[in-house]
Design a protein around this motif. Structure first.
Motif, mmCIF file in Angstrom:
data_model
loop_
_atom_site.group_PDB
_atom_site.id
_atom_site.type_symbol
_atom_site.label_atom_id
_atom_site.label_comp_id
_atom_site.label_asym_id
_atom_site.label_seq_id
_atom_site.Cartn_x
_atom_site.Cartn_y
_atom_site.Cartn_z
ATOM 1 N N SER A 71 -5.970 1.568 -2.006
ATOM 2 C CA SER A 71 -5.018 2.611 -2.339
ATOM 3 C C SER A 71 -5.741 3.723 -2.859
ATOM 4 O O SER A 71 -5.429 4.906 -2.765
ATOM 5 N N GLN A 84 2.386 3.017 -1.653
ATOM 6 C CA GLN A 84 2.684 1.433 -1.380
ATOM 7 C C GLN A 84 4.051 0.644 -1.522
ATOM 8 O O GLN A 84 4.806 1.193 -2.162
ATOM 9 N N ASP A 109 0.751 2.284 3.301
ATOM 10 C CA ASP A 109 0.338 1.548 2.502
ATOM 11 C C ASP A 109 0.977 0.268 2.312
ATOM 12 O O ASP A 109 2.222 0.060 1.928
HETATM 13 MG MG LIG Z 1 -3.008 -0.582 -2.969
#
Ligand SMILES: [Mg+2]
Ligand SMILES: Nc1ncnc2c1ncn2[C@@H]1O[C@H](COP(=O)(O)OP(=O)(O)OP(=O)(O)O)[C@@H](O)[C@H]1O
Length: 767
Positions: free
Chosen positions: A36, A140, A703
């Motif tokens: 990320s 995410q 994500d």
């Molecule tokens: Mg991540």
């Protein structure tokens, strides 16, 4: 297209370089491997921020790698294509100072300042951070985010994404504005209802009438007061004049009385002097005689005084001489006593005796001395001639020499003692002699003195005889002086008495003169008094007239004052009423104006609501037409004819089209779809939303899209992502820990590894 990114000291990335391709790029690795972070770095490179930073969940100084070693700064470098050009943007983050940025196009510098770089990129991409974060970079686990939200929240979030939330804000603000205008209007209406306009107008015209009447009366009274005032002033001046004249008269009367009493006193004094019967001529003659006599007596007094002083002086000198001589007599007696009874002869006899004694001692001493010399010689001889007699030149018999020597020595010793005694004796006699001689000298001197005092007794006796007649003469002189002085005192008393009489006569002459002058003055005053007309009665009469006129005048003045007061009050009332009326007019105007504003705002609000509805419908139908065209590509089965977004008053709903009994029906996705179907529907919705907001959507970042999916769902997603999505979006970034996503066809798979036990940095495996 994003070509590559380089991360230096960016969280877990010591130095990571990633190459991206068109189509699907899969970033795969275990939890915490640093996947990320790469997406945050892309966002930061382009816009200088990323969601966690923007929302304050992380600070800039949290970016540079802090374990296992602390770094002071981080750097990211992103290469991307836009149109025909290639751009490189790099940004540096420092712990304790502002970030730096650098942008170049086709290898040439373009911008350096952070904000300028962001602005430049926004203009190149025709995309800002807000749109990027809404349409492209879903954080995410957010793929089915909209399906998870509750009603109100979903409505707000989607409205926000579509930019429709501004309408709601404007609507709310307009409503509250309308309400506050309404409240003000209500307040004004309440104020207006408390004011009786007609009554105020009536009252104003009534007060105006009263004012004009009062002003007319005031004018009349003013004229009357003026006239009366003049009259009062004239009488006042008469009264003052009369009072002055009367005062003058009283003053003259007082003066006349004073003059008369003065004349009376002076005449009394004159009469008393006349009664004394003093003859001026006699007084002058006596005064001349007495003055002459006084002169003579003073002269003889002075002469006698001088004589007396002389006599006193002689008498004192006589007494002095007598005292001196008496003292001499006493001394004479003492000397006589001292030298009397043959004292001198006795002293001479003593002197003789003493001289003899001294001579004898001297003679004895002389013979003693020669004998001693003899003896000394003899002893010396005896010592020299031991065996033979120095005198007889015979041999000494046994012991004779010693005997002789002894005898001679003894004699010499005794002689020496005797000589000392004689010397002392001579000295004593010498002293005694000198003493006697001095006594004799003294006595002889005293005898000389006696000679001097030979006549003193006779002198004293002759002086004593002179004393008595001289004392008598002094007494006679004193007696004479006393007599003369007493006579002088008598004459002086008389002179004083005569002088006083002379003064009295002089005073009388003055008085006569004064009486004549004062009588003349009196005649003048009496004449003046006779000519005076004003008296107390005429003053009082004038004063009465003044009082009457003045009280009439004061009454008129009081009326004027009273009516001017009431005129002022009337004017104040008029002003108050007019103010009231004006404020009523003002309020009425305000109410009217507010009504107009309110109507306008209501219309405006209606327009906003209408516009919002229209816009929403348009956006929703745009999303739906994108969904229509996407759906067959993304979902190759026939059970769902399509998905669409439906807008309700209080919510949005993602619905799926199903065929029941040959009839197409739309139902909420959540109520019919499996996990995988739900994810594909969500993915379609996200892409459609993105394309609506960004008409030229080139990137999409997902994500952890497999979150919540079962293996069948994941399988379907892999299929869609690999085979369908690249036809719609140029570049797709998928972040996942799910190994199965490595199976996405034609994907650029980048592996992330990290030794988490030792806080290691991210390692990359790119094929
Ligand atoms: Mg991540
Ligand atoms: N300044 C820093 N220096 C070193 N490590 C950091 C720093 N800030 C965060 N980390 C570490 O970075 C890791 C998080 O990185 P990132 O979110 O990119 O991981 P990820 O691969 O996306 O993980 P996940 O699959 O769990 O989402 C965490 O282990 C965190 O402790």
């Amino acid at each position: 297209m994003i070509r590559s990114i380089e991360l230096i000291n960016w969280k877990t990335h010591r130095h990571t370089k990633l190459e991206f391709r068109k189509g699907v790029n899969v970033l795969i690795g275990v939890m915490g491997a640093g996947k990320s972070s790469v997406m945050d770095a892309i966002s930061f490179s382009l816009f200088g921020t990323f969601p966690a930073l923007k929302q304050g969940r992380i600070k800039l100084d949290g970016i540079p790698t802090n374990r296992p070693r602390v770094e002071e700064d981080s750097e990211v470098r992103l290469t991307f294509d836009a149109g025909q050009d290639t751009y490189v943007v790099s940004r540096k983050v420092f712990k304790n100072k502002k970030s730096e940025a650098y942008l170049e196009r086709n290898g040439k510098h373009l911008q350096t300042q952070s904000e300028r770089v962001t602005e430049e990129i926004e203009s190149i991409l025709k995309l800002d951070y807000d749109t990027f974060s809404r349409a492209i970079y879903s954080e995410q686990n957010r793929l089915d985010y909209f399906l998870q939200l509750r009603k109100g929240e979903r409505k707000r979030e989607i409205d926000q994404m579509l930019g429709l939330d501004h309408f709601a804000t404007v609507e709310e603000n307009t409503t509250s504005l309308i309400n506050s205008i309404k409240n003000l209007e209500k307040e004004d209406a309440q104020l207006a209802s408390g004011i009786d306009g007609a009554a105020i107008r009536d009252s104003i015209s009534k007060i105006k009438g009263e004012i004009s009447q009062a002003e007319k009366e005031a004018l009349e009274n003013g004229e009357k007061a003026k006239r009366l005032g003049e009259e009062v002033d004239a009488i006042r001046s008469d009264v003052e004049k009369a009072r002055d004249e009367n005062d003058k008269r009283i003053k003259i009367e007082k003066e006349i009385a004073e003059i008369e009493s003065t004349i009376k006193a002076k005449k009394n004094e004159t009469k008393k002097i006349n009664d004394m019967g003093i003859d001026g001529k006699v007084v002058d003659a006596e005064l001349a005689e007495s003055t002459g006599r006084e002169h003579k007596l003073s002269e003889s007094s002075a002469k006698i005084k001088k004589e007396e002083i002389e006599l006193q002086k002689s008498l004192a000198a006589l007494h002095e001489r007598m005292d001196l001589n008496t003292k001499k007599i006493e001394e004479k007696r003492r000397i006589e006593k001292e030298i009397g009874n043959g004292a001198v002869e006795e002293l001479y006899a003593k002197l003789k005796e003493c001289s003899e004694k001294m001579e004898k001692a001297i003679a004895e001493a002389a013979s003693g001395s020669s004998r001693a010399e003899e003896l000394k010689e003899l002893i010396a001889e005896l010592d020299r001639h031991k065996g033979v007699c120095p005198v007889c030149e015979r041999e000494f018999e046994e012991g004779l020499r010693e005997r002789l020597l002894k005898k001679n020595k003894e004699e010499l010793e005794s002689l020496k003692g005797k000589l000392v005694a004689l010397k002392q004796e001579t000295k004593r006699s010498q002293d005694e002699k000198e003493k006697i001689e001095s006594q004799i000298k003294k006595l002889e001197k005293l005898s000389g003195r006696l000679e001097e005092y030979k006549d003193v007794e006779r002198l004293v006796e002759s002086d004593r005889k002179m004393v008595e007649p001289m004392v008598k003469k002094v007494r006679d002189t004193e007696e004479l002086l006393k007599k003369n002085e007493s006579e002088l005192d008598g004459v002086r008393d008389k002179i004083r008495e005569l002088k006083s009489k002379h003064e009295t006569l002089k005073r009388k002459a003055e008085l006569d003169k004064e009486i004549v002058a004062v009588e003349k003055d009196l005649a003048k005053k009496l004449e003046e008094h006779r000519s005076m007309k004003t008296d107390q009665d005429s003053v009082d009469a004038l004063q009465d007239r003044f009082n009457t006129k003045n009280s009439e005048y004061q009454k008129v003045l009081a009326i004027i004052q009273e009516s001017s007061k009431s005129l002022r009050m009337l004017k104040q009332q008029l002003k108050d009423r007019t103010d009231q009326l004006n404020s009523l007019i003002e309020i009425e105007k305000r109410i009217k104006a507010r009504k107009g504003q309110e109507d306008l705002l209501i219309k405006f609000k209606g327009a906003i609501i209408e516009t919002e509805g229209l816009l929403r419908n348009r956006l929703v139908s745009s999303i739906n037409s994108i969904l229509d065209s996407l759906w067959p590509g993304l979902y190759p089965y026939g059970d769902y004819v399509g998905v669409k977004l439906n807008a309700y008053n209080d919510d949005y709903s993602l619905e799926a089209g199903i065929t029941i009994d040959g009839k197409e029906q739309w139902v909420a996705v959540d109520s019919v779809a499996s996990g995988g179907e739900r994810s594909i529907a969500s993915l379609a919705m996200r892409i459609a939303l993105g394309m609506t907001i960004v008409p030229n959507l080139k990137w999409i970042i997902l994500d952890e899209p497999t979150h919540n999916l079962d293996s069948a769902g994941i399988g379907k997603l892999i299929e869609v992502l690999g085979e369908k999505l690249p036809d719609i979006v140029e570049q797709i970034f998928i972040i996942t820990h799910d190994e199965s996503l490595k199976g996405i066809s034609y994907a650029n798979v980048i592996g992330f590894e990290r030794d988490k036990n030792n806080s290691g940095s991210t390692a990359i495996m790119q094929n």
